[in-house]
Design a protein around this motif. Structure first.
Motif, PDB file in Angstrom:
ATOM      1  N   CYS A 384       1.032  -1.190  -0.131  1.00 16.88           N
ATOM      2  CA  CYS A 384       0.563  -0.158   0.124  1.00 16.88           C
ATOM      3  C   CYS A 384       0.986   1.422   0.211  1.00 16.88           C
ATOM      4  O   CYS A 384       1.481   1.596   0.859  1.00 16.88           O
ATOM      5  N   SER A 386      -0.060   4.781   0.149  1.00 13.91           N
ATOM      6  CA  SER A 386      -0.473   5.112   1.190  1.00 13.91           C
ATOM      7  C   SER A 386       0.375   5.252   2.885  1.00 13.91           C
ATOM      8  O   SER A 386       0.884   6.040   3.145  1.00 13.91           O
ATOM      9  N   THR A 387       0.770   4.406   3.065  1.00 13.92           N
ATOM     10  CA  THR A 387       0.612   3.294   4.381  1.00 13.92           C
ATOM     11  C   THR A 387       2.207   3.039   4.372  1.00 13.92           C
ATOM     12  O   THR A 387       3.048   2.483   5.379  1.00 13.92           O
ATOM     13  N   ASP A 388       3.081   2.748   3.113  1.00 11.96           N
ATOM     14  CA  ASP A 388       4.171   2.074   3.175  1.00 11.96           C
ATOM     15  C   ASP A 388       3.905   1.135   3.730  1.00 11.96           C
ATOM     16  O   ASP A 388       5.675   0.238   4.762  1.00 11.96           O
ATOM     17  N   SER A 389       3.746  -0.153   3.999  1.00  9.31           N
ATOM     18  CA  SER A 389       3.155  -0.852   4.329  1.00  9.31           C
ATOM     19  C   SER A 389       3.458  -2.227   3.553  1.00  9.31           C
ATOM     20  O   SER A 389       2.712  -2.215   2.605  1.00  9.31           O
TER      21      SER A 389
END
Length: 465
Positions: A384, A386-389
């Motif tokens: 993702c 947007s969350t860098d995850s």
């Protein structure tokens, strides 16, 4: 107006073009609606369409949607926006839904939605299920029902396979495209393939394939199996003219590399220049000047990595380093400024796939480290931005090493490949549906099955006939 068109403005542009007789804009806006029907059907403007215009869209073979069930849902949302006025149009609209293209599981939802409508309205004349069931089960209707054929076609190029008679591996010159999806028996849909072209000159595997300006580019790769058989040649196929053109060679010999398009140019990233000798160089191709030039190199030599473009940014994951160890890295590559590293994948991998789906990066397949050897990587991950995850999604049902991939109609396709464990060919095309978190088998490729490359490209109508 052509450049500013989106899901919220396209229907207004159709009305404007019709009112002022702007034919070119009208065709462009209608084509946009067909190619992006699922997104358009979620807008407020869609609910204001007349029944006649909606039926025209529904009956068009070029309408794109994740499934025929999605088309049915769009019609229901239009009816429920003003039920007292629109229920008498329901039968007309349902005639544009191609129920024979649904699987049994999808058709169960038709029944569920129908019951919900009956209960909410307390109206027996809302009953459409029996008419839909008749169409779904009628063999004559199924035979006549034309599948939807989106203009963007999945194209597969080259590759290699084990010859069934000689037992030798044979490289391919064939180019195929996914003509359409058909409903099979029970719950399964399968891909119907057609021959598109033949690669000129030598066969190719571990090459690069990309679409740019509605033309197909086939770059580099191997034509045989020794260290001197890696190429730097470049070809372009024009579907409109059904012809190939030899382009300027790359500056570097490359196989097992990444080829992507961004900002109107091709980028050839890393790869092997000979067996067990990968490179950190990156070069870009300018179609206006038919020339290659080096840009900022990678931080280290890479091959077997996956690369894709999301919102104008180039993402690169995994691959083999100079010691041919599988990596867990993910980074943004900037042609002028180098690399910006992001969160690592949970699992190492190389010769895998990575695609953009619903704004996230989906990674599947490939090999991973196992002491001094490699083994199949079946675990799949999603990143993702947007969350860098990262998060894990359902494993592949079989190994897919050296397989190409593509996103078509909001689903991820992983095509053929092989197993690192015993070098058997998978022989299967698998499709992942993020809505159900399931992989399903959708058949086989018609030609070579390993180290193929694939992309999506717009094809002229004469290839569809």
């Amino acid at each position: 107006m052509h450049e500013q068109i989106d899901a919220n403005s396209c229907l207004d542009l159709i009305s404007f073009a019709e009112a002022y007789g702007v034919t070119d804009l009208l065709d462009h806006a209608k084509d946009f609606v067909l190619r992006n029907f699922w997104e358009v059907s979620g807008t407020v403007k869609f609910l204001d369409l007349s029944a006649e215009k909606l039926v025209d869209f529904l009956k068009c073979d070029g309408l794109c949607a994740p499934s025929e069930l999605a088309v049915f849902r769009a019609v229901i949302s239009w009816i429920e926006a003003s039920p007292e006025e629109r229920l008498n149009q329901a039968s007309l609209l349902m005639s544009g839904v191609r129920f024979p293209l649904m699987t049994f599981r999808e058709f169960q939802e038709v029944r569920a939605i129908n019951l919900r409508m009956e209960s909410a309205r307390n109206r027996t004349d809302v009953e459409l299920y029996l008419a839909a069931l008749k169409e779904f089960a009628n063999q004559e209707t199924q035979a006549k029902c034309r599948v939807r054929t989106p203009k963007r076609a999945l194209v597969v190029v080259g590759g290699d396979q084990l010859h069934p008679d000689t037992g030798r591996r044979v490289a391919s010159t064939e180019v195929w495209f996914a003509h359409r999806l058909r409903s099979g028996t029970g719950l399964v849909k399968h891909v119907e393939w057609r021959k598109l072209a033949q690669i000129p000159d030598q066969p190719k595997f571990r090459h690069g394939v990309a679409a740019l300006g509605e033309k197909l580019y086939v770059i580099g790769g191997c034509y045989f199996y020794t260290k001197h058989d890696i190429m730097k040649s470049a070809y372009r196929f024009d579907p409109e003219q059904n012809s190939w053109r030899r382009l300027a060679d790359m500056k570097e010999f490359r196989s097992n590399f990444s080829l992507i398009t961004n900002e109107g140019r091709l980028f050839a990233i890393g790869g092997d220049k000979e067996i067990n000798a990968n490179v950190e160089s990156v070069e870009t191709y300018d179609p206006d000047t038919d020339s290659w030039s080096f840009v900022h190199p990678l931080d280290q030599p890479l091959s077997g990595q996956a690369a894709t473009v999301c919102n104008g940014a180039i993402f690169i994951s995994g691959g083999f380093n100079c010691k041919y160890e599988c990596l867990v890295s993910l980074f943004l590559y900037h042609p002028e400024g180098g690399s910006t590293y992001l969160s690592d994948m949970t699992f190492d991998r190389a010769q895998h796939t990575m695609e953009v789906l619903r704004g996230c990066l989906y990674v599947a397949g490939g090999v991973c480290n196992l002491r001094k050897f490699y083994t199949d990587q079946l675990v799949c991950e999603m990143y993702c931005p947007s969350t860098d995850s990262w998060s894990v999604f359902v494993n592949l049902p079989v190994p897919h090493v050296g397989a190409p991939s593509a996103v078509l109609e909001d689903k991820l396709y992983v095509l053929e490949g092989y197993s690192q464990e015993d070098y058997t060919e998978s022989g299967l095309v698998h499709r992942f549906d993020p809505s159900t978190n399931r992989w399903e088998n959708v058949g086989r490729l018609p030609g070579a099955v390993t180290d193929i490359r694939a992309c999506l490209i717009h094809l002229p109508s004469h290839f569809r006939q």
